[in-house]
Each structure stands twice: as structure tokens, then as C-alpha cells.
Design an enzyme around this catalytic site. Sequence first.
Site, PDB file in Angstrom:
ATOM      1  N   ASP A  66       0.837  -1.209   0.000  1.00  0.00           N
ATOM      2  CA  ASP A  66       0.000   0.000   0.000  1.00  0.00           C
ATOM      3  C   ASP A  66       0.870   1.256   0.000  1.00  0.00           C
ATOM      4  OD1 ASP A  66      -2.276   1.508   0.049  1.00  0.00           O
ATOM      5  OD2 ASP A  66      -2.804   1.060   2.131  1.00  0.00           O
ATOM      6  N   HIS A 123       3.040   3.209  -9.032  1.00  0.00           N
ATOM      7  CA  HIS A 123       2.845   1.778  -9.308  1.00  0.00           C
ATOM      8  C   HIS A 123       4.111   1.184  -9.957  1.00  0.00           C
ATOM      9  CE1 HIS A 123      -1.174   2.116  -7.899  1.00  0.00           C
ATOM     10  NE2 HIS A 123      -1.655   2.748  -8.956  1.00  0.00           N
ATOM     11  N   LEU A 165      11.057 -20.767  -3.662  1.00  0.00           N
ATOM     12  CA  LEU A 165      10.093 -19.792  -3.135  1.00  0.00           C
ATOM     13  C   LEU A 165       8.785 -19.933  -3.910  1.00  0.00           C
ATOM     14  CD1 LEU A 165       9.320 -17.204  -1.452  1.00  0.00           C
ATOM     15  CD2 LEU A 165      10.132 -15.865  -3.399  1.00  0.00           C
TER      16      LEU A 165
END
Length: 244
Positions: free
Chosen positions: A22, A39, A133
Site C-alpha cells: 500500500d 505503481h 520460493l
Amino acid sequence: MTTLAPQTVALQPPAHIAIIMDGNGRWAAGHGLPRVAGHQRGAEAVRRTVRGCVELGVEYLTLYAFSSENWKRPANEVSDLMSLLRLYLRRELRELSSNGVRLHVIGERDRLDDDIKKLIVEAEETTRHNDRLHMTVALNYGGRREITAAVRHIAHEVAAGRLDPEQISEETIEDSLATVGIPDPDMIIRTSGERRLSNFLLWQSAYAEFVFIPTLWPDFGREDLEAAIEEFHRRERRYGGRVG
Ligand code: FPP
């Protein structure tokens, strides 16, 4: 392309870290830039975070990239976010693959553009044998929708006579969620100082430690990741103290 070596760190990281990324908009506003720039810098923070998690030995990383509510944003911002995602899937696939990252995408795909759906399938296919991962990207994802879909699936099973309602357990529900096979997050980080779950992993977060940090997502770096892991360990120690 960078191939990452494991690093020796003081603290064992939690197995599964989930992040609510955020603050991209506020970062851009603070720098006098359009939201898209926030972004873009956010996508770079994603790259750094994936590398950090690989190096530190985190096994599962789940990122909230686009919520089912994010469609309410202005059309040009939605389109910018989708373009970034496209770019990420195209550009990062080789590096993800060579670093043993397996990519999963959760969320409803029907509303996504066909080319993005294709890129997702290709990325999931290409990385399916990796297990260093497990990176899960939540895209057009909402926790309530996920639970609703699970309930619908279970109701169909009951209606078809394949499932006895008395046999419905927590495992039945877990097996019907988009995250089937992925352990619950141990820690959920939210950046930018906001302290909400915003419909992210509602079922899966039952026992997660929440770490809220003021850093805006585009500024999130290795120190923030390590500081969050340290915070997680401080809480674990307190918990151990109480029950021990
Ligand atoms: C929240 O910032 C962030 C998002 C809604 C999108 C997250 C997307 C990225 C980090 C980029 C692409 C992702 C990947 C996986 C490559 P905000 O816009 O809500 O910030 P604000 O609250 O300051 O306005």
C-alpha cells in the site's frame, strides 16, 4: 538476469510472508508524479522483495496486487496496473525461473484480458517444478468472494450426494479455497501506515502476526523486510513466554 545465492542471516524468517502493498499513490503524490509512477516503483519493490525472500530463505510469499474492489478505480489507473502486470510477467519470468521461484496466481481470472490470462498460465507452467520460493500473486482477489466460492463448491458436492454435511471440516473448507496447498501466512505486512486487512486472506489470516509499517510500498526494501522479520521474532518470543 541475476542468480541469487542464499545468505546467512541472524534470524530464521517465517515460512510464509504475505504483504498488502500500500502507498503507491501517496508515494507518487509526495514526489509530484502521476500515480502510475508510484505503481511502477511499486513493481520494482516487488522485484526487490522477491529477491530478498529468495536470499533469506522465505518459502512462501503472497502479494496483494489487485483486489476485486480495485476495478472501482479510474479506468486509466486499472489499465496502468494491468500493463505493469503484463510487463512483470513478461520480463521477470526468466529470473523467477532461474532462482527457483514458483509462481501462482489466485483470484478470479474471468475479468482479466485474454493475453494476461495466457501469460499467467505460461508463467505457472514454466515455473511449476520450482520450489525454492512459492510466490503467490493475488489478482482480482477478494477474501469474501473466495470463501463464497468455496461454500458454493461444497454445497454442490452436498447436493450431488458426494459429501455428507456432517463430514464438513475446516480441512474441507481449506481444500476448497484458492490457496489449497499453501500454508497459512505466519506474518502479514501492510505498508503505508494503514491498519486494515482489506478483504485479504480472511480465512487464512486466523493466526497470522500483523506487522504494520509506515514505509510506502515503493520505498519498501531489504531493511524493511528484515525489520519485519525481527518484529515477528519479538512477538514469537513473547508468545512463548506466556505459554511456557
Ligand atoms: C496500493 O497503492 C497498491 C496497489 C493497488 C497495487 C499494487 C501493485 C503493484 C505494486 C505493481 C504491480 C504488481 C506486481 C505483482 C508486478 P495505492 O495506489 O492504493 O496507494 P495509495 O493508498 O497511497 O493511493
